[in-house]
Design a protein around this motif. Structure first.
Motif, mmCIF file in Angstrom:
data_model
loop_
_atom_site.group_PDB
_atom_site.id
_atom_site.type_symbol
_atom_site.label_atom_id
_atom_site.label_comp_id
_atom_site.label_asym_id
_atom_site.label_seq_id
_atom_site.Cartn_x
_atom_site.Cartn_y
_atom_site.Cartn_z
ATOM 1 N N GLY A 62 0.887 -1.252 -0.060
ATOM 2 C CA GLY A 62 -0.180 0.080 0.033
ATOM 3 C C GLY A 62 0.985 1.321 -0.149
ATOM 4 O O GLY A 62 0.358 2.277 -0.484
ATOM 5 N N TRP A 63 2.142 1.330 0.564
ATOM 6 C CA TRP A 63 2.674 2.554 0.774
ATOM 7 C C TRP A 63 3.215 2.941 -0.588
ATOM 8 O O TRP A 63 3.639 3.941 -0.843
ATOM 9 C CB TRP A 63 4.100 2.451 1.689
ATOM 10 N N VAL A 64 3.303 2.302 -1.628
ATOM 11 C CA VAL A 64 3.799 2.396 -2.861
ATOM 12 C C VAL A 64 3.225 3.398 -3.513
ATOM 13 O O VAL A 64 3.502 4.382 -4.619
ATOM 14 C CB VAL A 64 4.059 1.157 -3.584
ATOM 15 N N PHE A 65 1.605 3.240 -3.380
ATOM 16 C CA PHE A 65 0.755 4.053 -4.096
ATOM 17 C C PHE A 65 0.801 5.781 -3.799
ATOM 18 O O PHE A 65 0.543 6.399 -4.912
ATOM 19 C CB PHE A 65 -0.698 3.672 -3.915
ATOM 20 N N THR A 66 0.946 5.956 -2.724
ATOM 21 C CA THR A 66 1.231 7.551 -2.568
ATOM 22 C C THR A 66 2.537 8.263 -3.320
ATOM 23 O O THR A 66 2.123 9.180 -3.974
ATOM 24 C CB THR A 66 1.239 7.748 -1.131
ATOM 25 N N PRO A 67 3.528 7.528 -3.194
ATOM 26 C CA PRO A 67 4.807 8.230 -4.126
ATOM 27 C C PRO A 67 4.689 8.073 -5.558
ATOM 28 O O PRO A 67 4.992 9.178 -6.427
ATOM 29 C CB PRO A 67 6.014 7.587 -3.548
ATOM 30 N N VAL A 68 3.978 6.990 -5.873
ATOM 31 C CA VAL A 68 3.983 6.909 -7.485
ATOM 32 C C VAL A 68 2.796 7.748 -7.917
ATOM 33 O O VAL A 68 2.931 8.583 -8.870
ATOM 34 C CB VAL A 68 3.610 5.424 -7.809
ATOM 35 N N TRP A 69 1.714 8.008 -7.391
ATOM 36 C CA TRP A 69 0.587 8.842 -7.694
ATOM 37 C C TRP A 69 1.105 10.182 -7.735
ATOM 38 O O TRP A 69 0.709 11.124 -8.588
ATOM 39 C CB TRP A 69 -0.422 8.409 -7.046
ATOM 40 N N SER A 70 1.802 10.364 -6.611
ATOM 41 C CA SER A 70 2.393 11.890 -6.468
ATOM 42 C C SER A 70 3.371 12.251 -7.704
ATOM 43 O O SER A 70 3.242 13.506 -8.129
ATOM 44 C CB SER A 70 3.301 11.977 -5.180
ATOM 45 N N ILE A 129 1.647 3.743 -18.534
ATOM 46 C CA ILE A 129 1.879 2.405 -17.846
ATOM 47 C C ILE A 129 1.277 1.953 -16.787
ATOM 48 O O ILE A 129 0.987 0.925 -16.320
ATOM 49 C CB ILE A 129 3.301 2.421 -17.947
ATOM 50 N N TRP A 130 1.216 2.990 -15.530
ATOM 51 C CA TRP A 130 0.782 2.903 -14.362
ATOM 52 C C TRP A 130 -0.817 2.434 -14.616
ATOM 53 O O TRP A 130 -1.105 1.638 -13.727
ATOM 54 C CB TRP A 130 0.842 4.106 -13.461
ATOM 55 N N ILE A 131 -1.506 3.209 -15.499
ATOM 56 C CA ILE A 131 -3.015 2.783 -15.451
ATOM 57 C C ILE A 131 -3.101 1.345 -15.875
ATOM 58 O O ILE A 131 -3.994 0.382 -15.841
ATOM 59 C CB ILE A 131 -3.553 3.809 -16.348
#
Length: 128
Positions: free
Chosen positions: A19-27, A112-114
């Protein structure tokens, strides 16, 4: 609104990141999306309205995915949204490329992320 207990108890697809990966990636992705939009706005492209409309639609889809998935706990609804999001992000990327190469290139990590998020959404749909 968001029930982390519900999410934590879902069967996760293979390659599901913590879960912690999503915040920096989306930022980072949101920064690139914004920068791409700036390049598009400053381009000499003649008819920018189509890009603005497609951009707005994809942002609305992006924003509503989270409350549909986590708030409504609707994996099917989120799946439908993310399929539309794939289509609209690709469309925006194509229009932005025509207007400005940097604007288009900046959207590649988002695309790519989507696609990866679509894989995860399909996994949640199949496994749960």
């Amino acid at each position: 609104m968001f029930n982390s207990f519900w999410y934590e108890n879902l069967t996760k697809p293979y390659f599901s990141p913590p879960g912690w990966v999503f915040t920096p990636v989306w930022s980072c992705i949101y920064f690139l999306i914004f920068l791409s939009l700036v390049f598009y706005i400053n381009s000499d492209f003649k008819n920018k309205n189509i890009g603005y409309v497609l951009f707005t639609i994809q942002m609305v889809l992006n924003i509503i995915w989270t409350p549909v998935f986590f708030g409504l706990k609707s994996i099917k609804g989120a799946f439908l949204i993310i399929i539309l999001l794939d289509i609209f992000v690709f469309s925006v990327m194509c229009i932005f490329f025509k207007a400005s190469k940097p604007a288009g290139f900046l959207l590649i990590p988002y695309m790519i992320w989507i696609i990866f998020a679509t894989y995860l959404n399909i996994g949640y749909l199949i496994l749960n």
